[in-house]
Motif scaffolding. Structure first.
Motif, PDB file in Angstrom:
ATOM      1  N   HIS A 141      26.926  -1.647  20.183  1.00  8.96           N
ATOM      2  CA  HIS A 141      26.142  -1.949  18.982  1.00  8.96           C
ATOM      3  C   HIS A 141      26.695  -1.204  17.760  1.00  8.96           C
ATOM      4  O   HIS A 141      26.738  -1.749  16.657  1.00  8.96           O
ATOM      5  CB  HIS A 141      24.661  -1.594  19.204  1.00  8.96           C
ATOM      6  CG  HIS A 141      23.893  -2.659  19.935  1.00  8.96           C
ATOM      7  ND1 HIS A 141      23.294  -3.721  19.308  1.00  8.96           N
ATOM      8  CD2 HIS A 141      23.651  -2.839  21.255  1.00  8.96           C
ATOM      9  CE1 HIS A 141      22.698  -4.501  20.200  1.00  8.96           C
ATOM     10  NE2 HIS A 141      22.901  -3.984  21.396  1.00  8.96           N
ATOM     11  N   THR A 184      29.804  -2.997  16.497  1.00  8.98           N
ATOM     12  CA  THR A 184      29.498  -4.244  15.777  1.00  8.98           C
ATOM     13  C   THR A 184      29.011  -3.918  14.366  1.00  8.98           C
ATOM     14  O   THR A 184      29.380  -4.603  13.410  1.00  8.98           O
ATOM     15  CB  THR A 184      28.429  -5.099  16.508  1.00  8.98           C
ATOM     16  OG1 THR A 184      27.237  -4.342  16.657  1.00  8.98           O
ATOM     17  CG2 THR A 184      28.905  -5.557  17.861  1.00  8.98           C
ATOM     18  N   VAL A 203      36.553 -10.700  25.594  1.00  8.56           N
ATOM     19  CA  VAL A 203      35.541 -10.742  24.532  1.00  8.56           C
ATOM     20  C   VAL A 203      35.830  -9.652  23.496  1.00  8.56           C
ATOM     21  O   VAL A 203      35.763  -8.458  23.793  1.00  8.56           O
ATOM     22  CB  VAL A 203      34.125 -10.535  25.113  1.00  8.56           C
ATOM     23  CG1 VAL A 203      33.086 -10.650  24.001  1.00  8.56           C
ATOM     24  CG2 VAL A 203      33.850 -11.546  26.216  1.00  8.56           C
ATOM     25  N   ILE A 229      31.893 -11.426  19.369  1.00  7.51           N
ATOM     26  CA  ILE A 229      30.465 -11.065  19.421  1.00  7.51           C
ATOM     27  C   ILE A 229      29.806 -11.360  18.063  1.00  7.51           C
ATOM     28  O   ILE A 229      28.710 -11.931  17.988  1.00  7.51           O
ATOM     29  CB  ILE A 229      30.297  -9.556  19.758  1.00  7.51           C
ATOM     30  CG1 ILE A 229      30.741  -9.257  21.187  1.00  7.51           C
ATOM     31  CG2 ILE A 229      28.869  -9.088  19.498  1.00  7.51           C
ATOM     32  CD1 ILE A 229      29.730  -9.596  22.257  1.00  7.51           C
ATOM     33  N   ASP A 231      29.347 -15.056  17.613  1.00 14.34           N
ATOM     34  CA  ASP A 231      28.177 -15.514  18.376  1.00 14.34           C
ATOM     35  C   ASP A 231      26.887 -15.180  17.632  1.00 14.34           C
ATOM     36  O   ASP A 231      25.942 -15.974  17.598  1.00 14.34           O
ATOM     37  CB  ASP A 231      28.134 -14.847  19.764  1.00 14.34           C
ATOM     38  CG  ASP A 231      29.225 -15.352  20.690  1.00 14.34           C
ATOM     39  OD1 ASP A 231      29.853 -16.380  20.360  1.00 14.34           O
ATOM     40  OD2 ASP A 231      29.451 -14.713  21.735  1.00 14.34           O
ATOM     41  N   LEU A 232      26.871 -13.987  17.068  1.00 14.85           N
ATOM     42  CA  LEU A 232      25.678 -13.533  16.341  1.00 14.85           C
ATOM     43  C   LEU A 232      25.435 -14.427  15.120  1.00 14.85           C
ATOM     44  O   LEU A 232      24.302 -14.826  14.839  1.00 14.85           O
ATOM     45  CB  LEU A 232      25.895 -12.083  15.903  1.00 14.85           C
ATOM     46  CG  LEU A 232      24.671 -11.309  15.427  1.00 14.85           C
ATOM     47  CD1 LEU A 232      23.613 -11.231  16.526  1.00 14.85           C
ATOM     48  CD2 LEU A 232      25.076  -9.894  15.006  1.00 14.85           C
ATOM     49  N   ILE A 288      23.802 -17.723  16.012  1.00 15.97           N
ATOM     50  CA  ILE A 288      22.354 -17.773  16.294  1.00 15.97           C
ATOM     51  C   ILE A 288      21.534 -17.381  15.064  1.00 15.97           C
ATOM     52  O   ILE A 288      20.315 -17.500  15.073  1.00 15.97           O
ATOM     53  CB  ILE A 288      21.941 -16.871  17.491  1.00 15.97           C
ATOM     54  CG1 ILE A 288      22.249 -15.387  17.211  1.00 15.97           C
ATOM     55  CG2 ILE A 288      22.610 -17.323  18.773  1.00 15.97           C
ATOM     56  CD1 ILE A 288      21.645 -14.444  18.256  1.00 15.97           C
ATOM     57  N   ILE A 293      19.415 -12.117  10.208  1.00 13.01           N
ATOM     58  CA  ILE A 293      20.146 -10.993  10.820  1.00 13.01           C
ATOM     59  C   ILE A 293      21.141 -10.413   9.808  1.00 13.01           C
ATOM     60  O   ILE A 293      21.221  -9.197   9.608  1.00 13.01           O
ATOM     61  CB  ILE A 293      20.879 -11.444  12.109  1.00 13.01           C
ATOM     62  CG1 ILE A 293      19.862 -11.942  13.144  1.00 13.01           C
ATOM     63  CG2 ILE A 293      21.723 -10.314  12.675  1.00 13.01           C
ATOM     64  CD1 ILE A 293      20.488 -12.528  14.401  1.00 13.01           C
TER      65      ILE A 293
END
Lengths: 155, 155
Positions: free
Chosen positions: B12, B15, B118, B123, B126-127, B130, B136
C-alpha cells in the motif's frame, strides 16, 4: 513467508504411511498426524496395537491437502483492509475488493494449484526413480519391519 | 503459511508513493520502508524536507520485489533434511535432492512467477478501472496535497 516445520514432518510421515501393508498402522508422536486425521487424510486406529494409516489412497492425497490440514485454510496474504484503516482511510467499505488483495490471492491460487497437482503417489514415484540401487526402498522396508503394526485381521 | 502484515503495509505504501510528483517524497513511519530502500525499490531522501520516493518506475516494481524485500529471500518451505534426522535417517546425505523439497519449491516458483507478473503500475491501472466516479483518485490527491513534500528543485 514461512510454512511451519510441521508441514515437512507431515509430508514425510504420509509418504512413510503410504508404504504400509493394507490394514497396518504406524504409531507416531508427530503432533500433526492428529490434524491430518481430523482433515480426513489419515485414520487413527485406537487400542494398544493401534496407530495411524492413510484414510485414502496415495493417489488421492495431494501436497495441498497436507499443507491445508497442518497450516489451516487461510491464504498467506490476509487483507486487513488498510483502505479503511491507513493514513488515508475510506469512510466506508468500497464495493470493489482491494486490487492488492486480488493480485495476492491470484498468486496464492497458482501456488495451491501446483500443490494440488502433486499426489503422494507421485512423490513416491519420483523417489523410486532416483532410487537406482534400491537403497532407499531397503531402508524403508527395514524401518517398517521393526515398526509396522499389522492389523488383527491380517495377522 | 502466513505472510507478515508488513507486506500489506509495504505494498500500500508503494502504491501511494507511485502517485507522487517527480522529485517529491512522503515521510512515513512504516518500518518496512527501510527494508524496501535497502532492496533498491525506494530512495530515502535525508533532511528535514526528506522522506521516501520510488527508486524506479512503477512499471519496474513488482509485487515479488516487495514481498522479498520485506519477508526475505527464503522460500516458504525450508527443507530441514528430515531424511538425515527423522526416525529412519540416511547415514549420509543422498546425492539426489529430497523429492518433497523439489515439489514444494516448484509450487513456490509458481507463486513467485505470478507475483513477478504484477507491477505496481498494473495495480494502479486496476484501481483506476474500479474508480468509476473518481472518488479514489480524489481521496489520494487530497492526502497528497497535505503530505507530499516537494523537492527543493521543484519548489
Amino acid at each position: 513467508m514461512k510454512l511451519g516445520d510441521g508441514v515437512e514432518q507431515a509430508i514425510h510421515s504420509v509418504t512413510m504411511l503410504s508404504c504400509l501393508q493394507p490394514g497396518s498402522t504406524l504409531s507416531a508422536a508427530v503432533k500433526h498426524l492428529q490434524a491430518m486425521s481430523g482433515a480426513g487424510l489419515l485414520e487413527a486406529v485406537p487400542g494398544p496395537k493401534g496407530g495411524y494409516r492413510l484414510a485414502r489412497a496415495p493417489e488421492k492425497i495431494t501436497l495441498l491437502d497436507i499443507v491445508l490440514a497442518v497450516e489451516g485454510p487461510e491464504p498467506a496474504f490476509r487483507c486487513n483492509e488498510i483502505r479503511l484503516r491507513g493514513p488515508n482511510p475510506y469512510s466506508c467499505k468500497p464495493a470493489a475488493p482491494c486490487t492488492i488483495n486480488v493480485a495476492m490471492l491470484r498468486a496464492e491460487q497458482a501456488y495451491r494449484a501446483e500443490l494440488r497437482r502433486v499426489t503422494i503417489a507421485a512423490i513416491m514415484a519420483d523417489l523410486k526413480a532416483i532410487d537406482r540401487d534400491g537403497a532407499i526402498a531397503a531402508r524403508t522396508n527395514g524401518f517398517l519391519a521393526l515398526h509396522e503394526r499389522k492389523s488383527g485381521n491380517a495377522a
